[in-house]
Design an enzyme around this catalytic site. Structure first.
Site, PDB file in Angstrom:
ATOM      1  N   GLU A 208      68.986  47.107  24.745  1.00 15.67           N
ATOM      2  CA  GLU A 208      68.177  46.884  25.736  1.00 15.67           C
ATOM      3  C   GLU A 208      68.134  45.398  25.969  1.00 15.67           C
ATOM      4  OE1 GLU A 208      63.087  46.497  26.304  1.00 15.67           O
ATOM      5  OE2 GLU A 208      64.175  48.467  25.456  1.00 15.67           O
ATOM      6  N   ASP A 219      55.272  40.658  26.662  1.00 16.91           N
ATOM      7  CA  ASP A 219      55.944  40.225  25.415  1.00 16.91           C
ATOM      8  C   ASP A 219      54.913  39.406  24.694  1.00 16.91           C
ATOM      9  OD1 ASP A 219      58.194  41.639  26.349  1.00 16.91           O
ATOM     10  OD2 ASP A 219      58.907  39.588  27.404  1.00 16.91           O
TER      11      ASP A 219
END
Length: 419
Positions: A208, A219
């Site tokens: 990924e 994130d």
């Protein structure tokens, strides 16, 4: 093909070469089993007469290597008895034989090729992975030495139409799938491909690849910091696609691009999908993609370019919405283990009920669990409830702690996958 190397079918008198090459290989790495002795002593009766093929690589007319395609009951073929004379090693003969075996299997109408090997033969396993073979569950093998089975999907009716890499992966491996996140352009601008190759070599199943963005909503601090550093290094979507040109010559794992919608719109969404497909990317994860916008506008563009799209679900997602997102997704479904940020610590037992409920929904896509997966314990726990798991922040930290990308990656993956 190399002009000094020619591949030919078995000719009268070459049976002795077939046996000698294989006996030398077996004695070097293992030992000759009774089934080997029978097949190598009577290759015509055991392989050719049963619909199989035997081929040889000739180097300036001298036998340098061999392999057999053994017909199976379902019309597919097993690749076996592949051996290269030691004095010809280093001349790319193994690659040429494997490439020829795949092309010949397509001509024979096979939909897939299988093979049996042993995990101590790391160069061979990496070669098979390079050509698109994936590990599948192994049944009782005729060979005591075999501890791994691999297969490569060839497409319908052997016409060369290859299934999407994610579909091929999950058709053969339903458990313990390891997806590892890395940030493009981290730790250095030119680190992207070395990191991807290191992940492939170490045994990851999916890569990924994160496209750095200055305002990532999901994130955690580790990935945010890696994105900031990558942006400082000069990473951009245009630079990334330049780096990914021809990456499929060395990277054969499924590759998923992960990023946010705004920079993709600034780049041009159609152009982005076109470039992703042309370079060999398999799928997209865009966490802030609205479901409605996907349905009415962006999904059509993504599908037109042959890319899979992966939606995220959380413990707060209703069953009705989970089913809808599963219907719209392809490749796999990303199960966020909690609504916190990536990389955060959590008591994983607290999300087990959610994962049990999710898997009980009988979804059409495989499920990978992300957020909070960081080591063998959390990976194994996630895999008890899903098809596999996604690790991001912990791997980024491993790269930060060791400047040797290959070593850092190998040690990290071995720690996650150790028995």
């Amino acid at each position: 093909m190399n002009n000094t190397i020619k591949i030919v079918a078995l000719q009268p008198g070459m049976e002795v070469d077939f046996k000698a090459l294989n006996i030398a290989w077996l004695q070097k790495y293992f030992y000759v089993e009774p089934v080997d002795e029978e097949m190598l002593s009577h290759p015509v009766e055991n392989i050719i007469d049963k619909g199989g093929k035997i081929f040889f690589a000739l180097h300036n007319g001298e036998v340098a290597g061999t392999f057999a395609l053994m017909k199976q009951g379902d019309g597919n073929y097993e690749l076996g008895k592949m051996a290269v004379d030691e004095k010809f090693q280093g001349k790319n003969i193994g690659n040429l034989l494997l490439e020829y075996a795949i092309d010949e299997s397509k001509k024979l109408g096979a939909q897939k090729i299988i093979l049996y090997s042993n995990t101590i033969l790391k160069p061979a396993i990496h070669l098979y992975q390079k050509f698109g073979f994936v590990e599948v569950p192994i049944e009782q093998s005729a060979y005591k030495r075999s501890n791994i089975k691999m297969e490569k999907q060839l497409g319908e009716k052997g016409e060369g139409r290859v299934d999407p890499r994610l579909k091929t992966l999950f058709s053969g491996k339903q458990k313990n799938v390891l997806n590892v996140y890395c940030t493009a352009g981290f730790p250095e601008l030119e680190s992207t491909l070395p990191v991807m190759r290191a992940l492939q070599n170490a045994g990851a199943h999916i890569i990924e690849l994160g496209m750095p963005y200055s305002d990532p909503l999901a994130d955690g601090p580790v990935i945010q910091a890696s994105s900031a550093r990558a942006l400082q290094n000069g990473m951009s979507i245009a630079v990334l696609f330049e780096q990914l040109k021809n990456f499929r010559s060395t990277i054969h794992l499924p590759v998923v691009l992960m990023g946010y919608l705004n920079p993709l719109l600034q780049y041009g969404f159609e152009k982005f999908c076109q470039m992703a497909a042309e370079t060999g990317v398999d799928a997209l994860i865009i966490p802030d993609m609205p479901m409605h916008a996907f349905e009415v506008e962006y999904g059509k563009v993504i599908k037109r370019h042959g890319l899979d799209f992966i939606f995220l679900v959380t413990p707060e997602t209703s069953e009705e919405r989970i089913r809808k997102l599963d219907e719209l997704s392809s490749g796999f479904l990303y199960a966020v283990s909690s609504s916190s940020l990536t990389g955060s610590d959590k008591d994983f037992s607290a999300v087990e009920d959610y994962l049990e409920r999710l898997m009980g929904t009988k979804l059409r896509n495989p499920v990978l669990v992300g957020f909070g997966i960081k080591d063998k314990k959390t990976f194994d726990t996630a895999c008890r409830f899903a098809n596999g798991a996604i690790i991001g922040s912990a791997y980024i930290q491993a790269l930060q702690a060791n400047e040797n990308v290959e070593e850092a990656t190998r040690n990290f993956i071995e720690g996650v996958k150790q028995d």
